[in-house]
Design a protein around this motif. Sequence first.
Motif, mmCIF file in Angstrom:
data_model
loop_
_atom_site.group_PDB
_atom_site.id
_atom_site.type_symbol
_atom_site.label_atom_id
_atom_site.label_comp_id
_atom_site.label_asym_id
_atom_site.label_seq_id
_atom_site.Cartn_x
_atom_site.Cartn_y
_atom_site.Cartn_z
ATOM 1 N N SER A 75 0.836 -1.212 0.000
ATOM 2 C CA SER A 75 0.000 0.000 0.000
ATOM 3 C C SER A 75 0.866 1.256 0.000
ATOM 4 O O SER A 75 0.539 2.248 -0.669
ATOM 5 C CB SER A 75 -0.946 -0.002 1.198
ATOM 6 O OG SER A 75 -0.253 0.184 2.416
ATOM 7 N N LEU A 76 1.986 1.222 0.729
ATOM 8 C CA LEU A 76 2.878 2.376 0.751
ATOM 9 C C LEU A 76 3.584 2.551 -0.592
ATOM 10 O O LEU A 76 3.787 3.680 -1.057
ATOM 11 C CB LEU A 76 3.898 2.231 1.873
ATOM 12 C CG LEU A 76 3.312 2.265 3.297
ATOM 13 C CD1 LEU A 76 4.379 1.920 4.327
ATOM 14 C CD2 LEU A 76 2.695 3.623 3.609
ATOM 15 N N ASN A 77 3.933 1.441 -1.226
ATOM 16 C CA ASN A 77 4.536 1.522 -2.566
ATOM 17 C C ASN A 77 3.528 2.066 -3.583
ATOM 18 O O ASN A 77 3.884 2.855 -4.463
ATOM 19 C CB ASN A 77 5.039 0.144 -3.008
ATOM 20 C CG ASN A 77 6.288 -0.290 -2.274
ATOM 21 O OD1 ASN A 77 7.058 0.541 -1.788
ATOM 22 N ND2 ASN A 77 6.506 -1.595 -2.164
ATOM 23 N N ALA A 78 2.273 1.623 -3.464
ATOM 24 C CA ALA A 78 1.235 2.135 -4.357
ATOM 25 C C ALA A 78 1.016 3.624 -4.131
ATOM 26 O O ALA A 78 0.763 4.384 -5.076
ATOM 27 C CB ALA A 78 -0.067 1.365 -4.143
ATOM 28 N N ASP A 81 -0.574 4.563 -7.661
ATOM 29 C CA ASP A 81 -1.015 3.458 -8.509
ATOM 30 C C ASP A 81 -2.353 2.922 -7.999
ATOM 31 O O ASP A 81 -2.403 2.088 -7.084
ATOM 32 C CB ASP A 81 0.061 2.362 -8.493
ATOM 33 C CG ASP A 81 -0.226 1.239 -9.477
ATOM 34 O OD1 ASP A 81 -1.385 1.093 -9.905
ATOM 35 O OD2 ASP A 81 0.725 0.496 -9.812
ATOM 36 N N ALA A 82 -3.421 3.389 -8.584
ATOM 37 C CA ALA A 82 -4.756 2.993 -8.130
ATOM 38 C C ALA A 82 -5.063 1.542 -8.460
ATOM 39 O O ALA A 82 -5.745 0.855 -7.694
ATOM 40 C CB ALA A 82 -5.811 3.903 -8.756
ATOM 41 N N GLU A 83 -4.576 1.050 -9.585
ATOM 42 C CA GLU A 83 -4.841 -0.331 -9.968
ATOM 43 C C GLU A 83 -4.230 -1.304 -8.951
ATOM 44 O O GLU A 83 -4.867 -2.276 -8.539
ATOM 45 C CB GLU A 83 -4.275 -0.607 -11.364
ATOM 46 C CG GLU A 83 -4.668 -1.955 -11.913
ATOM 47 C CD GLU A 83 -4.337 -2.111 -13.387
ATOM 48 O OE1 GLU A 83 -4.462 -3.243 -13.894
ATOM 49 O OE2 GLU A 83 -3.954 -1.103 -14.025
ATOM 50 N N GLU A 84 -3.004 -1.040 -8.524
ATOM 51 C CA GLU A 84 -2.367 -1.874 -7.515
ATOM 52 C C GLU A 84 -3.082 -1.742 -6.171
ATOM 53 O O GLU A 84 -3.219 -2.725 -5.422
ATOM 54 C CB GLU A 84 -0.888 -1.482 -7.360
ATOM 55 C CG GLU A 84 -0.115 -2.324 -6.356
ATOM 56 C CD GLU A 84 -0.003 -3.785 -6.746
ATOM 57 O OE1 GLU A 84 0.294 -4.610 -5.859
ATOM 58 O OE2 GLU A 84 -0.213 -4.111 -7.938
ATOM 59 N N ALA A 85 -3.546 -0.531 -5.861
ATOM 60 C CA ALA A 85 -4.277 -0.312 -4.612
ATOM 61 C C ALA A 85 -5.543 -1.162 -4.568
ATOM 62 O O ALA A 85 -5.899 -1.711 -3.515
ATOM 63 C CB ALA A 85 -4.627 1.167 -4.463
ATOM 64 N N ILE A 86 -6.231 -1.310 -5.693
ATOM 65 C CA ILE A 86 -7.432 -2.141 -5.754
ATOM 66 C C ILE A 86 -7.086 -3.599 -5.478
ATOM 67 O O ILE A 86 -7.759 -4.294 -4.704
ATOM 68 C CB ILE A 86 -8.122 -1.999 -7.125
ATOM 69 C CG1 ILE A 86 -8.734 -0.604 -7.268
ATOM 70 C CG2 ILE A 86 -9.198 -3.064 -7.304
ATOM 71 C CD1 ILE A 86 -9.268 -0.301 -8.645
#
Length: 238
Positions: free
Chosen positions: A143-146, A151-156
């Motif tokens: 989450s911190l990297n996103a 990066d919303a796609e990775e957050a999802i």
Amino acid sequence: MEHFEFEKHTSSEYNTELEDIRNHLLQMGGQAENQLRTVLKAISEESDELATELLSQGDDIDQMEVDLDQECTRIIARRQPAASDLRLIVAVMKSITDIERIGDETEKMARLLKKLFARDFHSKYFKEIDHLGQEVLTNLSGSLNALARLDAEEAIKLAQRDQVIDAHFDELNGQLIKKMVKDPNKVKPYLGLSQCAQSLERIGDHAKNICEYIIYLVIGKDVRHTDIEEVKNSLLEQ
């Protein structure tokens, strides 16, 4: 999927202020991540020294929270931000709270561990809790990297993985409850382990919250209390 880009302002000082609050948030998040790594190492090594070391760092995140909150307040007062700038500041201020609570949960775990170590209590469930903790750490780090990459796609994807953490916690906590029923003389230590597991589950929830703030920042849509699969389907179509 839409990507977030910072607006460039005629005031280079304003640009710097906005970049600084994001960088300071990532530093605060890094401190919380380090504290989680320390407490998990204390669990895996059954180390009272590491638990004590973590407790000595407790004021660091609290001070970061105060400083960063003040930075955001000053920007709102001086710049009266709008549009994406305001979304950034709102996302930062919400994330501050979750990161501070992650720090609180790691400290709570350290105090519980010190009590367990003082009783010279040993159990195979230390490894089980460490396993759960590693899953939580992966999500928090992600989450911190996103957040760093916006990066919303990775957050999802990470928000979806919180369901795996919840399922693992439910299974582990159920086993600990059975141990308490089976061995009433060890209710207190097994309850301590259960509380450690609960803290890890809550840290997972806070990591998921950060993911939701990233989605809000990038997309401009509040996805809290929304089924994450629906969010994924609707946003990835854009």
